[in-house]
Scaffold this motif. Structure first.
Motif, PDB file in Angstrom:
ATOM      1  N   MET A   1       0.853  -1.202   0.000  1.00 43.07           N
ATOM      2  CA  MET A   1       0.000   0.000   0.000  1.00 43.07           C
ATOM      3  C   MET A   1       0.885   1.247   0.000  1.00 43.07           C
ATOM      4  SD  MET A   1      -3.136   1.183   0.086  1.00 43.07           S
ATOM      5  CE  MET A   1      -4.109  -0.239   0.572  1.00 43.07           C
ATOM      6  N   ALA A   2       0.564   2.191  -0.904  1.00 38.14           N
ATOM      7  CA  ALA A   2       1.314   3.456  -0.982  1.00 38.14           C
ATOM      8  C   ALA A   2       0.377   4.606  -0.637  1.00 38.14           C
ATOM      9  CB  ALA A   2       1.903   3.644  -2.377  1.00 38.14           C
ATOM     10  N   GLU A   3       0.923   5.606   0.057  1.00 34.51           N
ATOM     11  CA  GLU A   3       0.109   6.764   0.446  1.00 34.51           C
ATOM     12  C   GLU A   3       0.703   8.046  -0.144  1.00 34.51           C
ATOM     13  OE1 GLU A   3      -0.389   7.074   4.626  1.00 34.51           O
ATOM     14  OE2 GLU A   3      -1.796   5.398   4.760  1.00 34.51           O
ATOM     15  N   TYR A   4      -0.196   8.836  -0.724  1.00 30.88           N
ATOM     16  CA  TYR A   4       0.173  10.158  -1.255  1.00 30.88           C
ATOM     17  C   TYR A   4      -0.493  11.214  -0.372  1.00 30.88           C
ATOM     18  CZ  TYR A   4       1.936   7.781  -5.394  1.00 30.88           C
ATOM     19  OH  TYR A   4       2.647   6.979  -6.247  1.00 30.88           O
ATOM     20  N   LYS A   5       0.322  12.088   0.198  1.00 30.17           N
ATOM     21  CA  LYS A   5      -0.182  13.145   1.067  1.00 30.17           C
ATOM     22  C   LYS A   5      -0.458  14.398   0.228  1.00 30.17           C
ATOM     23  CE  LYS A   5       0.404  10.645   4.785  1.00 30.17           C
ATOM     24  NZ  LYS A   5      -0.763  10.130   5.536  1.00 30.17           N
ATOM     25  N   LEU A   6      -1.669  14.904   0.324  1.00 31.15           N
ATOM     26  CA  LEU A   6      -2.083  16.061  -0.460  1.00 31.15           C
ATOM     27  C   LEU A   6      -2.424  17.220   0.457  1.00 31.15           C
ATOM     28  CD1 LEU A   6      -2.476  13.644  -2.444  1.00 31.15           C
ATOM     29  CD2 LEU A   6      -4.526  14.796  -3.272  1.00 31.15           C
ATOM     30  N   GLU A   7      -1.884  18.377   0.173  1.00 31.59           N
ATOM     31  CA  GLU A   7      -2.315  19.602   0.847  1.00 31.59           C
ATOM     32  C   GLU A   7      -2.962  20.494  -0.206  1.00 31.59           C
ATOM     33  OE1 GLU A   7       0.047  23.166   2.620  1.00 31.59           O
ATOM     34  OE2 GLU A   7      -0.295  21.754   4.275  1.00 31.59           O
ATOM     35  N   ILE A   8      -4.251  20.748  -0.047  1.00 27.54           N
ATOM     36  CA  ILE A   8      -5.018  21.520  -1.022  1.00 27.54           C
ATOM     37  C   ILE A   8      -5.384  22.859  -0.396  1.00 27.54           C
ATOM     38  CG2 ILE A   8      -7.118  21.582  -2.416  1.00 27.54           C
ATOM     39  CD1 ILE A   8      -7.087  18.515  -2.397  1.00 27.54           C
ATOM     40  N   THR A   9      -5.050  23.937  -1.089  1.00 26.67           N
ATOM     41  CA  THR A   9      -5.272  25.278  -0.552  1.00 26.67           C
ATOM     42  C   THR A   9      -6.370  25.990  -1.318  1.00 26.67           C
ATOM     43  OG1 THR A   9      -2.953  25.418   0.081  1.00 26.67           O
ATOM     44  CG2 THR A   9      -4.182  27.485  -0.002  1.00 26.67           C
ATOM     45  N   ALA A  49      -8.114  28.558   3.527  1.00 23.17           N
ATOM     46  CA  ALA A  49      -7.627  27.475   4.395  1.00 23.17           C
ATOM     47  C   ALA A  49      -7.043  26.321   3.590  1.00 23.17           C
ATOM     48  CB  ALA A  49      -8.758  26.954   5.268  1.00 23.17           C
ATOM     49  N   PRO A  50      -5.877  25.792   4.014  1.00 17.39           N
ATOM     50  CA  PRO A  50      -5.370  24.556   3.419  1.00 17.39           C
ATOM     51  C   PRO A  50      -5.998  23.348   4.112  1.00 17.39           C
ATOM     52  CG  PRO A  50      -3.759  25.416   4.961  1.00 17.39           C
ATOM     53  CD  PRO A  50      -4.933  26.366   4.974  1.00 17.39           C
ATOM     54  N   GLY A  51      -6.089  22.267   3.397  1.00 17.72           N
ATOM     55  CA  GLY A  51      -6.592  21.034   3.983  1.00 17.72           C
ATOM     56  C   GLY A  51      -5.686  19.874   3.614  1.00 17.72           C
ATOM     57  N   SER A  52      -5.457  18.946   4.546  1.00 15.12           N
ATOM     58  CA  SER A  52      -4.568  17.804   4.308  1.00 15.12           C
ATOM     59  C   SER A  52      -5.386  16.545   4.077  1.00 15.12           C
ATOM     60  CB  SER A  52      -3.627  17.603   5.500  1.00 15.12           C
ATOM     61  OG  SER A  52      -2.805  18.749   5.670  1.00 15.12           O
ATOM     62  N   TYR A  53      -5.016  15.803   3.034  1.00 12.21           N
ATOM     63  CA  TYR A  53      -5.776  14.615   2.633  1.00 12.21           C
ATOM     64  C   TYR A  53      -4.810  13.514   2.213  1.00 12.21           C
ATOM     65  CZ  TYR A  53      -9.327  18.226   2.433  1.00 12.21           C
ATOM     66  OH  TYR A  53     -10.147  19.275   2.747  1.00 12.21           O
ATOM     67  N   THR A  54      -5.342  12.312   2.093  1.00 13.12           N
ATOM     68  CA  THR A  54      -4.518  11.167   1.701  1.00 13.12           C
ATOM     69  C   THR A  54      -5.194  10.406   0.569  1.00 13.12           C
ATOM     70  OG1 THR A  54      -3.677  10.912   3.954  1.00 13.12           O
ATOM     71  CG2 THR A  54      -3.446   9.019   2.480  1.00 13.12           C
ATOM     72  N   VAL A  55      -4.392  10.057  -0.443  1.00 14.90           N
ATOM     73  CA  VAL A  55      -4.853   9.167  -1.521  1.00 14.90           C
ATOM     74  C   VAL A  55      -4.029   7.885  -1.414  1.00 14.90           C
ATOM     75  CG1 VAL A  55      -4.971   8.807  -4.013  1.00 14.90           C
ATOM     76  CG2 VAL A  55      -5.558  11.042  -3.054  1.00 14.90           C
ATOM     77  N   LYS A  56      -4.728   6.756  -1.290  1.00 15.46           N
ATOM     78  CA  LYS A  56      -4.048   5.468  -1.128  1.00 15.46           C
ATOM     79  C   LYS A  56      -4.111   4.678  -2.429  1.00 15.46           C
ATOM     80  CE  LYS A  56      -4.987   5.174   3.833  1.00 15.46           C
ATOM     81  NZ  LYS A  56      -5.584   4.378   4.929  1.00 15.46           N
ATOM     82  N   THR A  57      -2.989   4.045  -2.761  1.00 18.91           N
ATOM     83  CA  THR A  57      -2.924   3.183  -3.940  1.00 18.91           C
ATOM     84  C   THR A  57      -2.292   1.856  -3.538  1.00 18.91           C
ATOM     85  OG1 THR A  57      -0.769   4.077  -4.561  1.00 18.91           O
ATOM     86  CG2 THR A  57      -2.704   5.147  -5.529  1.00 18.91           C
ATOM     87  N   SER A  58      -2.541   0.824  -4.325  1.00 19.45           N
ATOM     88  CA  SER A  58      -1.995  -0.493  -3.987  1.00 19.45           C
ATOM     89  C   SER A  58      -0.482  -0.526  -4.107  1.00 19.45           C
ATOM     90  CB  SER A  58      -2.609  -1.562  -4.905  1.00 19.45           C
ATOM     91  OG  SER A  58      -2.370  -1.238  -6.263  1.00 19.45           O
TER      92      SER A  58
END
Length: 669
Positions: A1-9, A49-58
Motif C-alpha cells: 500500500m502506498a500513500e500520497y499526502k495532499l495539501e489543497i489550498t 484554508a489549506p486542507g490535508s488529505y490522503t490518496v491510497k494506492t496499492s
C-alpha cells in the motif's frame, strides 16, 4: 500500500470556499489512483484554508504526471464556485511536487494539472504529457482568438464582454464591487452639486476647484495652484503623465522660424540660441504626427486641433522653460510664434493648446496603445502559445493577469458615446487616425527605455526623475529576466528548438506590429539575448511604463485648465485679442469638465487585489533556482524603493510614480 499526502489550498478571495464534493485522481508512469473524495471531519475547502488529505494506492504510481480535480454537487445546496489555489503532493518516495491552479472551478467542472518544474515542449517525453499539452493548447487557441478593432491598429481579443472571460483572467468580485462603488460615489457627489450634465460655462477659474470635496491629492492641489507657471509647465514634460515626447534640439526645424531676437530675453545672459543648442540646453516638443487630422464637430461646428511646436530651454537654475510656441506646423501671419513676453492670456492659451494636443497624444497613444493595447497583444499571444507548464508562461502571466478584462472595460469607457477620447477635440475618428499614424512609425527601440532616452538626447537633462527611476528599473527587470531565461535556455539552440516560444513572438509581430519589418520588432527569436531583451521590454511596458503614464492622471488631468482633452474655442491667430474670458470660453463646459475629472478619478484609484511590482502571491515556479531569483528581484526593488523615498523627501515635488511599491504588477485598470 502506498500513500500520497495532499495539501489543497483554497484561495483567500471573497467567497472562495465551497461546500461541494471535491474528487482527486492521480496519474503516474505506473498507473493511476482511484477517484478519491477529499473529505475530512468538519468543513472542507473554506476560504483561505489549506486542507490535508490522503490518496491510497496499492503500489507506487511511479513518476507523477498529472492530477485531475473534479467538483460535484453536494446534496441540494445551490452552486458556489471554488477558488482552487494550489495542491502540494508528497509521494511515497518523499518527493514534494507543486501543482498550481489559481482559478475558479464551477460545479461539474474538471481540471487537469501539471506539476513540478517548468517544462518546454521538447522536454515532454511521456505520451500522456504530450497529449495533455496538445489538448491544452487546442483549447486555448479556440478560446483566445484575435479580431480587428480598426485597420492599422494592433489586433485585440475577440471577447465582446467581460462576462465571456474565463474566470482566471477576470476581475475578482471584490475588485468589480470596488469599481462600481467608486462610480456611484463619484456620480452622487456630482449630482448633489448639480454639476453632472450641466451645459453651463465656468464663470471663474476658482469655481473649478469645487468639483470634488473629498478627492484631493497633494499633487492635484499643487497643479491647481501652479498650472500657469512656466517652470511647472516645462517640468511636466519630464515628470508629468507624458514624459516620452520631447527631444533634444540641435537644429530648429525649417517650419519653426524662431529667431535670436525672439528668444534672447529668455536665455542666460550672454548666451544665444545657437550656443544653447550647442550646449544641449534646447529641447523640442513637435506634434507633427497630428497634422492634417480632421477634428471632431461640436454643436455642428468643427473644433480646432493644433499640431504645434514648443521650444524649451534649460535655464541656469536647471529648470525647463517654454520659450516659444507655434500652434500649427506651417508658419504664416495667422500662425504666429507666441512668446513668454506676449500678453499673459495669449501665452497662456498657446500653452493650453499645446497641452490639449499632448493630452490627446497621451491618452490615445502613450497610455492606451503603447501600454494597454500592446499588453493585450502580449497577453493574448502568450495565452495562445504557452501551456501553463511552460517557463515563459510562469514568468509572464503575473504581468497580464487582468489585462484583457481591463482592455475590454477601458474600450467602453474611452470610446463609448460618453467616452473621454470620443469626446475629445479629435473625436473618435481622429483619435483612431492618430493611433494608426503612431503605430506605422513605432520602433522596437522606442519601447526600450535606454535606447529611447539616448535617441531623444535626454541622457543629461537635469531633474528628469522618470528617466532616473525608469533606467534603474529597466536594469533590475533585465537582470531578473536574464537569470530566469538563461536558466531555462542555456544556449541559443534551446531558443531555436522551442516552437511555442517562436509561436509567441510570431503572433506578437503579426497581430501587434502588423508584420512591419521596418519597425525593428523581431518576428522570430534566434538567440537567448534576443529573448531576454524582448521579455524585459514586455514586463517593463506592462508595469513600469504603464505606471508612468497612468498613475498621475488624476494629479495632472483633474484640473482642466492644466490640460484638457477638449478645447471649445479656436486657438489665437493674432496677439493682443484674448482675455481670461477667452480662456474660460475655451475650456470644456461644466458637465464636460466634471465627466473628464470623474474619469481621471476612476482610473487613478487603487482597488482590491492590487499587487505591486515583483510580488508574486501565486506560487507557480516549483524549482529552488527561480524562487531565489524572485527573492533577489524583490530585494533589488525594495532597495530602489528606499532610495526613491529618500530622494523624494528632499524634493518640493516628489516623483512617486516609479517607486516599485507604487507600480502595479500588470496593466489591471
Amino acid at each position: 500500500m502506498a500513500e500520497y499526502k495532499l495539501e489543497i489550498t483554497t484561495g483567500d478571495l471573497q467567497y472562495a470556499g465551497t461546500s461541494d464534493y471535491i474528487y482527486v485522481t492521480l496519474f503516474g508512469t505506473e498507473g493511476q489512483s482511484e477517484r478519491t473524495l477529499m473529505d475530512n471531519y468538519g468543513f472542507d475547502f473554506q476560504t483561505g484554508a489549506p486542507g490535508s488529505y490522503t490518496v491510497k494506492t496499492s503500489s507506487s504510481l511511479g513518476k507523477l504526471l498529472l492530477v485531475k480535480v473534479e467538483k460535484d454537487q453536494y446534496l441540494c445546496l445551490p452552486e458556489n464556485e471554488w477558488y482552487f489555489s494550489k495542491m502540494v503532493v508528497t509521494t511515497p518516495e518523499g518527493d514534494v511536487i507543486l501543482y498550481p491552479c489559481y482559478r475558479w472551478i464551477g460545479r461539474g467542472e474538471m481540471v487537469e494539472l501539471r506539476g513540478g518544474r517548468a517544462m518546454k515542449a521538447v522536454e515532454d517525453d511521456h505520451p500522456l504529457l504530450i497529449e495533455h499539452r496538445k489538448k491544452e493548447l487546442m483549447l486555448k487557441k479556440s478560446l483566445f482568438q484575435w479580431k480587428i478593432m480598426a485597420e492599422g491598429l494592433p489586433h485585440i481579443d475577440s471577447f465582446n464582454d467581460v462576462s465571456e472571460l474565463p474566470a482566471e483572467i477576470s476581475y475578482s468580485d471584490s475588485r468589480t464591487a470596488d469599481l462600481n462603488y467608486s462610480r456611484k460615489k463619484i456620480g452622487i457627489e456630482l449630482k448633489v452639486k448639480g454639476l453632472q450634465g450641466s451645459t453651463a460655462q465656468w464663470e471663474s477659474i476658482e469655481d473649478i476647484k469645487k468639483i470634488f470635496w473629498f478627492k484631493k491629492t497633494t499633487m492635484s492641489e499643487y497643479v491647481a495652484d501652479h498650472w500657469m507657471e512656466d517652470d511647472f509647465y516645462g517640468y511636466q514634460f519630464l515628470n508629468g503623465v507624458n514624459p516620452g515626447v520631447i527631444k533634444r534640439c540641435s537644429e530648429l526645424p525649417t517650419n519653426f522660424p524662431v529667431t535670436e531676437e525672439m528668444v534672447k530675453p529668455f536665455l542666460e545672459e550672454g548666451s544665444s540660441l545657437q550656443k544653447e543648442m550647442e550646449k544641449g540646453n534646447m529641447f523640442l516638443y513637435d506634434q507633427k504626427k497630428m497634422d492634417g487630422i480632421p477634428p471632431a464637430a461640436y454643436n455642428g461646428e468643427p473644433l480646432h486641433v493644433t499640431s504645434g511646436l514648443c521650444l524649451l530651454n534649460v535655464n541656469p537654475e536647471n529648470k525647463l522653460m517654454p520659450i516659444a510656441i507655434q500652434l500649427n506646423q506651417q508658419p504664416s501671419e495667422k500662425n504666429p510664434i507666441f512668446l513668454p513676453s506676449d500678453p499673459e492670456t495669449d501665452w497662456l492659451l498657446a500653452k493650453m493648446f499645446i497641452k490639449n494636443a499632448d493630452c490627446m497624444d497621451h491618452g490615445s497613444v502613450h497610455h492606451l496603445m503603447r501600454t494597454h493595447f500592446l499588453a493585450e497583444v502580449f497577453a493574448v499571444a502568450a495565452l495562445h502559445s504557452f501551456p501553463v507548464i511552460h517557463p515563459m508562461y510562469k514568468l509572464l502571466f503575473p504581468h497580464f493577469r487582468h489585462t484583457i478584462h481591463a482592455s475590454i472595460t477601458g474600450r467602453l469607457i474611452l470610446f463609448g458615446p460618453d467616452g473621454a477620447l470620443s469626446n475629445s477635440s479629435l473625436g473618435f475618428d481622429g483619435i483612431m487616425e492618430l493611433m494608426r499614424r503612431d503605430l506605422s512609425e513605432m520602433t522596437y527601440s522606442s519601447l526600450c527605455l535606454p535606447e529611447n532616452i539616448a535617441a531623444r538626447g535626454l541622457e543629461s537633462i537635469p531633474n528628469f526623475y522618470y528617466r532616473d527611476d525608469g533606467l534603474k528599473l529597466w536594469n533590475i527587470i533585465q537582470s531578473f529576466v536574464k537569470a530566469v531565461v538563461e536558466h531555462y535556455y542555456p544556449s541559443d539552440c534551446e531558443v531555436h528548438r522551442d516552437t511555442e516560444l517562436q509561436d509567441w513572438i510570431s503572433e506578437v509581430f503579426t497581430h501587434g506590429f502588423l508584420g512591419n519589418k521596418a519597425s525593428g520588432f523581431p518576428a522570430a527569436f534566434h538567440t537567448v539575448e534576443e529573448v531576454v531583451k524582448f521579455t524585459t521590454m514586455v514586463i517593463f511596458t506592462t508595469t513600469v511604463q504603464h505606471a508612468a503614464v497612468h498613475s498621475g492622471q488624476y494629479d495632472y488631468s483633474s484640473w482642466a485648465p492644466n490640460g484638457s482633452l477638449l478645447l471649445r474655442k479656436p486657438p489665437p491667430t493674432t496677439k493682443g485679442q484674448s482675455s481670461m474670458k477667452t480662456v474660460l470660453e475655451s475650456l470644456p463646459n461644466v458637465g464636460e469638465t466634471v465627466r473628464l475629472a470623474a474619469f481621471a478619478w476612476l482610473l487613478s484609484d487603487r482597488y482590491s487585489g492590487y499587487i505591486p511590482l515583483g510580488t508574486y502571491p501565486e506560487e507557480r515556479f516549483d524549482e529552488p533556482e527561480p524562487k531565489q531569483m524572485i527573492k533577489d528581484f524583490q530585494a533589488e526593488l525594495s532597495c530602489l524603493s528606499e532610495a526613491i523615498t529618500t530622494r523624494n523627501s528632499h524634493l518640493e515635488l516628489p516623483y512617486t510614480y516609479l517607486d516599485p511599491a507604487e507600480i502595479e504588477n500588470s496593466v489591471s485598470i
